[in-house]
Design an enzyme around this catalytic site. Sequence first.
Site, PDB file in Angstrom:
ATOM      1  CE1 TYR A 192      -3.173  -8.520  10.481  1.00  0.00           C
ATOM      2  CE2 TYR A 192      -3.167 -10.809  11.185  1.00  0.00           C
ATOM      3  CZ  TYR A 192      -3.262  -9.874  10.176  1.00  0.00           C
ATOM      4  OH  TYR A 192      -3.441 -10.292   8.896  1.00  0.00           O
ATOM      5  CE  LYS A 203      -3.902   6.176   2.824  1.00  0.00           C
ATOM      6  NZ  LYS A 203      -3.962   6.390   1.360  1.00  0.00           N
ATOM      7  CG  ASP A 247      -2.794   4.743  -1.460  1.00  0.00           C
ATOM      8  OD1 ASP A 247      -1.611   4.930  -1.096  1.00  0.00           O
ATOM      9  OD2 ASP A 247      -3.626   5.672  -1.518  1.00  0.00           O
ATOM     10  CG  ASP A 260      -2.619 -10.562   5.813  1.00  0.00           C
ATOM     11  OD1 ASP A 260      -2.159 -11.683   5.537  1.00  0.00           O
ATOM     12  OD2 ASP A 260      -3.838 -10.314   5.869  1.00  0.00           O
ATOM     13  CG  ASP A 278      -2.903 -13.137   0.337  1.00  0.00           C
ATOM     14  OD1 ASP A 278      -2.021 -13.583   1.095  1.00  0.00           O
ATOM     15  OD2 ASP A 278      -4.066 -13.591   0.291  1.00  0.00           O
TER      16      ASP A 278
END
Length: 353
Positions: free
Chosen positions: A142, A187, A219, A243, A247
């Site tokens: 970001y 990751k 993942d 983020d 969701d």
Amino acid sequence: MKLKLAVLPGDGIGPEIMEQGLAVAKTVCEKYGHELSYEYGICGADAIDKVGDPFPEETFKLCMESDAVLFASVGDPKFDNNPNAKVRPEQGLLAMRKKLGLFANVRPVTTFDCLIHKSPLKDEIVRGADFICIRELTGGMYFGEKYQDDDKAYDTNYYTRPEVERILKVGFEYAMKRNKHLTVVDKANVLASSRLWRKVAQEMAPQYPEVTTDYMFVDNAAMRMILDPKFFDVMVTENTFGDILTDEGSCITGSMGLLPSASTGEHTPVFEPIHGSWPQAKGLNIANPLAQILSVAMLFEYFDLKEEGAVIREAVNASLDQNVRTPEIQVEGGEKYGTKEVGAWIVDYIKKA
Ligand code: IPM
Ligand code: MN
């Protein structure tokens, strides 16, 4: 106590849900004898239209002078569909997070028994799921170096050790207060930034011997959240992964309109729903005000005003139990309630509680 709020309604459904959140804050303050004062600030597309800046200096000053910021949402389709736009409403939100040093975004994912059927997942999978995602909020892609021309573009997932340490500390401390299980999501099999996260976490873990710390690739974590959300107690992760995963988390709860969040760090904390500005619903009185109202509960709890937070949660639970719900979670054939009506019902409940 004396409480000064900066109120930032923003765009889309923001002003409508903010009206309800603020009404709840006022009611609670009256009931418990707190002296509430507040001032509105502009941000997002609204502020771009008015002064050309999605987080104007005036709004920043107001935030810095307040005890807490109550924020709703920003975003407008006229910017989403224009990749050439130089300023975007979301930059206002990012500027606010950065300038206030809000590196820790706490996003609880919980279920409401009476809404279990609203989750696309099976009852036995989601019932009782209750975890917290701690999302790093002022670093990563970001904010890292960016570049874009017509043929290439990049974003840099940049993290420094102090940035990683301070957010992991928040993760370990939350785990200590809860069920002492921390999952560090990264990751590390591919990304250098993730390897730094994992290395720092492994170094810090011995300082929290009571906490069971495990490491999960993002993942796999995305899959685990759907297969077995009850596995998680506290999850800590970098900005972009957080983020995306939160969701996903809202699908466990059953509606985006139910998830609040708290962002804390160096300066004034911000309390805001995790959802966006839902421009299509603007002015229709259909947006769910509960994420905003629960953000107000988190605000009181932040100041250690536990009863104040609890009465809001009780009122929200009662409204759901009694089918006082906005359309997206309404029981078929039941009475219809809009944003305003749900808010008014909750205010009324708190007054009488
Ligand atoms: C969120 C939102 C923001 C983010 C957007 C609006 C910039 O999706 O708070 O999760 O990506 O952080
Ligand atoms: Mn998001």
